[in-house]
Design an enzyme around this catalytic site. Sequence first.
Site, PDB file in Angstrom:
ATOM      1  N   LYS A 188       1.522  -0.960   2.680  1.00 28.42           N
ATOM      2  CA  LYS A 188       2.498  -1.201   3.748  1.00 28.42           C
ATOM      3  C   LYS A 188       2.791  -2.835   3.927  1.00 28.42           C
ATOM      4  O   LYS A 188       2.283  -3.599   4.603  1.00 28.42           O
ATOM      5  CB  LYS A 188       1.650  -0.768   5.143  1.00 28.42           C
ATOM      6  CG  LYS A 188       2.461  -0.964   6.301  1.00 28.42           C
ATOM      7  CD  LYS A 188       4.030   0.240   6.374  1.00 28.42           C
ATOM      8  CE  LYS A 188       4.528  -0.088   7.511  1.00 28.42           C
ATOM      9  NZ  LYS A 188       5.763   0.668   7.442  1.00 28.42           N
ATOM     10  N   ASP A 198       4.850   4.946   4.602  1.00 25.26           N
ATOM     11  CA  ASP A 198       5.578   5.803   5.673  1.00 25.26           C
ATOM     12  C   ASP A 198       6.684   6.758   4.863  1.00 25.26           C
ATOM     13  O   ASP A 198       6.952   7.655   5.160  1.00 25.26           O
ATOM     14  CB  ASP A 198       6.179   5.144   6.622  1.00 25.26           C
ATOM     15  CG  ASP A 198       6.944   3.479   6.368  1.00 25.26           C
ATOM     16  OD1 ASP A 198       6.479   3.382   5.341  1.00 25.26           O
ATOM     17  OD2 ASP A 198       7.510   3.032   7.379  1.00 25.26           O
ATOM     18  N   ASP A 230      -4.453  14.797   2.631  1.00 29.04           N
ATOM     19  CA  ASP A 230      -4.483  16.227   3.516  1.00 29.04           C
ATOM     20  C   ASP A 230      -2.959  16.612   3.682  1.00 29.04           C
ATOM     21  O   ASP A 230      -2.754  17.686   3.689  1.00 29.04           O
ATOM     22  CB  ASP A 230      -4.962  15.908   4.896  1.00 29.04           C
ATOM     23  CG  ASP A 230      -6.364  15.816   5.158  1.00 29.04           C
ATOM     24  OD1 ASP A 230      -7.222  15.914   4.284  1.00 29.04           O
ATOM     25  OD2 ASP A 230      -6.760  15.922   6.289  1.00 29.04           O
ATOM     26  N   ASP A 244      -6.520   8.856   3.053  1.00 31.04           N
ATOM     27  CA  ASP A 244      -7.143  10.032   3.838  1.00 31.04           C
ATOM     28  C   ASP A 244      -5.953  10.855   4.413  1.00 31.04           C
ATOM     29  O   ASP A 244      -5.904  12.043   4.328  1.00 31.04           O
ATOM     30  CB  ASP A 244      -7.812   9.282   5.147  1.00 31.04           C
ATOM     31  CG  ASP A 244      -8.890  10.192   5.926  1.00 31.04           C
ATOM     32  OD1 ASP A 244      -8.821  11.287   5.527  1.00 31.04           O
ATOM     33  OD2 ASP A 244      -9.477   9.734   6.770  1.00 31.04           O
ATOM     34  N   TYR A 252     -11.791   1.296   7.230  1.00 33.13           N
ATOM     35  CA  TYR A 252     -12.726   1.875   7.621  1.00 33.13           C
ATOM     36  C   TYR A 252     -14.309   1.599   7.507  1.00 33.13           C
ATOM     37  O   TYR A 252     -15.242   2.029   8.406  1.00 33.13           O
ATOM     38  CB  TYR A 252     -12.788   3.472   6.831  1.00 33.13           C
ATOM     39  CG  TYR A 252     -11.884   4.536   7.043  1.00 33.13           C
ATOM     40  CD1 TYR A 252     -10.732   4.280   8.109  1.00 33.13           C
ATOM     41  CD2 TYR A 252     -11.928   5.692   6.483  1.00 33.13           C
ATOM     42  CE1 TYR A 252      -9.687   5.159   8.260  1.00 33.13           C
ATOM     43  CE2 TYR A 252     -10.745   6.801   6.552  1.00 33.13           C
ATOM     44  CZ  TYR A 252      -9.745   6.415   7.450  1.00 33.13           C
ATOM     45  OH  TYR A 252      -8.801   7.267   7.836  1.00 33.13           O
TER      46      TYR A 252
END
Length: 357
Positions: free
Chosen positions: A192, A224, A252, A248, A141
């Site tokens: 990852k 994942d 959620d 992020d 980001y």
Amino acid sequence: MTKKVLILPGDNIGPEIVTEAVKLLRRVDEKFQLGIELDYGNLGGAALDAEGVPCPQETLDKARQSDAILLGAVGGPQWDDVERHLRPEKGLLTIRSELDLFGNLRPAIMYPQLAHASSLKPEFVSGLDILIVRELVGGIYFGEPRGIRTLEDGQREGYNTYKYSESEIRRIGKMAFEAAMVRSKRLCSVDKSNVLEATVLWREVISEMAADYPEVELSHMYVDNAAMQLVKQPKQFDVLVTGNMFGDILSDTAAMLTGSIGMLPSASLDKQGGGMYEPCHGSAPDIAGKGVANPLATILSVAMMLRYSLNAPKAADAIERAVSAVLDQGLRTADIFTDGSQLVGTVEMGDAVVAAI
Ligand code: NAD
């Protein structure tokens, strides 16, 4: 001693939910004699409209002089057409990075009263209590270079940079290991590393740090798989630590396990324990001005603020007990409403929590 709290209502439902949280903050201040002094500032679209920038210098100055900041939420379609660097969300990223709020704590707690509001079966979520520790001011980001460029063949290419330095990983790792130490001493680091070098280093550094916390049982998981496990068997997790983008998305997902994003608070902390507190959700433009937004995530963010930055754990406990009591009374905003409960609006919910203190 006076404790300075800066209030940033933000946009759309931001001012509605912050009004309820401030009502509560004044109530606990009075009851527990905390000496809280409030100041107000602009951030996001509200700041852009009033001052021409989404994160005014005055807001940053006030933030630096405060012990803690309470934010509603920023953004909305009203500002869809403004230039990228002026977007409300840019204001949020700016204040987070200017104050170096690198550690984002996002608890996902299932209130037993809301087990039926989750989209998962109650047996998978009842008793759920996860803490996601997300790195907030680094990773893809913020990484440079970034942009959209035109290639030699004339087509455009979007690009971003995913990088983490060792020190960035260490400071968020420390926050996560310490959080695990005061919980059930289990930490899962999400990366990852089968594909991304930045997260190969992430895994190496977190693994090295485990030697300093021998009591913590450390595990690693690819993002994942973590996404899948969060909806398959969420109770296997206690503390999760991960980078900005994965955090992020996973937070959620974890939020929805608990029934509604309207219930989830967050804290974004710097090295000194100062921080900004805000609900996990956005500014919900679809319900703004209707008086139906759930103020509990913001109210629970006040509890986190009292605990982490204002050294007032009794007041924090009182707020969390009051929220539980109000849910016991059967009061529900629309997002957590189920048959048999009593539908209330934003203000009624806020009043009920204040009354329960
Ligand atoms: P959102 O979280 O605002 O809304 C998603 C859904 O959840 C909507 O249906 C909304 O009505 C509902 N919802 C959210 N909060 C609620 C509450 N307290 N009570 C009841 N229902 C609630 O996400 P979005 O729609 O993707 O984003 C809207 C705007 O918010 C965008 O401009 C986005 O950039 C911004 N945003 C801001 C933040 C922040 O300020 N931290 C975070 C995320 C999104």
